[in-house]
Design a protein around this motif. Sequence first.
Motif, PDB file in Angstrom:
ATOM      1  N   UNK A  48       1.138  -1.271  -0.176  1.00  0.00           N
ATOM      2  CA  UNK A  48       0.285  -0.092  -0.570  1.00  0.00           C
ATOM      3  C   UNK A  48       0.713   1.189  -0.212  1.00  0.00           C
ATOM      4  N   UNK A  49       1.867   1.052   1.030  1.00  0.00           N
ATOM      5  CA  UNK A  49       2.954   2.387   0.778  1.00  0.00           C
ATOM      6  C   UNK A  49       3.110   2.663  -1.023  1.00  0.00           C
ATOM      7  N   UNK A  92      -9.748   1.324   4.914  1.00  0.00           N
ATOM      8  CA  UNK A  92      -8.294   1.970   5.933  1.00  0.00           C
ATOM      9  C   UNK A  92      -7.349   1.263   5.787  1.00  0.00           C
ATOM     10  N   UNK A  93      -6.229   1.379   4.983  1.00  0.00           N
ATOM     11  CA  UNK A  93      -5.609   3.453   5.107  1.00  0.00           C
ATOM     12  C   UNK A  93      -6.264   2.912   3.379  1.00  0.00           C
ATOM     13  N   UNK A  94      -6.926   2.581   2.754  1.00  0.00           N
ATOM     14  CA  UNK A  94      -6.852   3.178   1.104  1.00  0.00           C
ATOM     15  C   UNK A  94      -7.743   4.402   1.069  1.00  0.00           C
ATOM     16  N   UNK A  95      -8.636   4.116   2.540  1.00  0.00           N
ATOM     17  CA  UNK A  95      -9.374   5.601   2.812  1.00  0.00           C
ATOM     18  C   UNK A  95      -8.794   6.790   2.691  1.00  0.00           C
ATOM     19  N   UNK A 141       1.615   7.152  -4.876  1.00  0.00           N
ATOM     20  CA  UNK A 141       1.993   8.254  -6.511  1.00  0.00           C
ATOM     21  C   UNK A 141       1.430   7.262  -7.403  1.00  0.00           C
ATOM     22  N   UNK A 142       1.238   5.956  -8.135  1.00  0.00           N
ATOM     23  CA  UNK A 142       0.098   5.657  -9.050  1.00  0.00           C
ATOM     24  C   UNK A 142      -1.310   6.335  -9.010  1.00  0.00           C
ATOM     25  N   UNK A 143      -1.694   6.321  -7.571  1.00  0.00           N
ATOM     26  CA  UNK A 143      -3.088   6.714  -8.201  1.00  0.00           C
ATOM     27  C   UNK A 143      -3.053   7.995  -8.055  1.00  0.00           C
ATOM     28  N   UNK A 144      -2.017   9.268  -7.926  1.00  0.00           N
ATOM     29  CA  UNK A 144      -2.217  10.529  -7.791  1.00  0.00           C
ATOM     30  C   UNK A 144      -1.722  10.852  -9.242  1.00  0.00           C
TER      31      UNK A 144
END
Length: 371
Positions: free
Chosen positions: A65-66, A89-92, A70-73
């Motif tokens: 997840x960490x 959480x923590x994807x939220x 950047x890819x989601x951004x």
Amino acid sequence: MKICILLPSLVGGGAEKLHIWLAKNWIEHGHEISFLILDDHKVAGTLKPMIPDSSQLDVIGEKRLRKTLLPITKYLRKEKVDILLAPMWPMTVIAVIARFLSRSKAKIVISDHTNLSASRQSELKVSRLILSLTIAIFYRLADSIITVSKGVRDDIAALGRISESAINVIYNPPGISNVENHRDYSRINLGWQPQFKYKILGVGSLIRQKNFSNLIIAFSLLPLTTREQSQLIILGEGIERKKLEILIQSLSLEDQIFLPGFVIDPAPWFISADLFVLSSSWEGFGIVLVEAMQSKLPIVSTNCNSGPAEILNNGEFGSLVACDNPEALSRAIDESLCCGHDLDKLLARSKDFSLEKAGQDYLDIFSRLLQ
């Protein structure tokens, strides 16, 4: 409206299946749906065939997840979505930060599907302080917060010191449709053995949260006359399979307890069973309870945080027993098998949790955010 659903993988799980059902409902209402999946190793997972053909499927290819921020951004910069729905959480938290970094105009809707306080103590490798801080800071920056039960709402509110009025509760809908179409399934073909009078069913991932060890021990404690006439099938897959198999062997119940694995459509098992048992140590909602009621299947459940008491209305629609108490669970199973049940009452209750209602409740929130 273009809605993007962020999911960790497409391996079978209640939250993942829920969002696929919601996506199908939203497509029927004319909305454009895309899925953003984090883990490409599992993208060819059990749920991939359920993804609607008309939806867009994008894969980040990273299960850590960490490393997904950047890819989601970048995705939010590239794709012009109206709503990013980020569950769990923590994807939220990552979704909120990614929206800020991308300067996207997408509205961020976050949802939680489990009791995080209970989950943190057993599964999440994070301190209560970090959990509380991330919720207190980043959940306030989301455009909307949704939980799947009042219990989860209360937990989130306490953890982040957020007003309960700022959190929306939308109950999960069942994933079983056309129940009557499954009533002709052969019990034998499913794995039920004809020599057993009572067919007991459990459904869920084979993980610590679901506490199937509790159910297996409770089964072993049934009165001899009941146990000899009973069979238990637990549908699901997970990291505790070997532990559960060893427990079953140690109790010499290999001929009565079976673990067939994960199935996409559990409807035939619900329809053909005599009793459904939820043995979890904690839940977010417990959609399998609704699916059992929809199938006119009597229920015994642990009274865990959060969800079962809400669904069963504090015991009106099924038996509730203390968590981690196999003796009490065994007594409730025996009593339920031996008494009559108002099955039509169970079916009527299940209609309070329809897919159409849940889907529209989400769409109402999305629409308000875009006004």
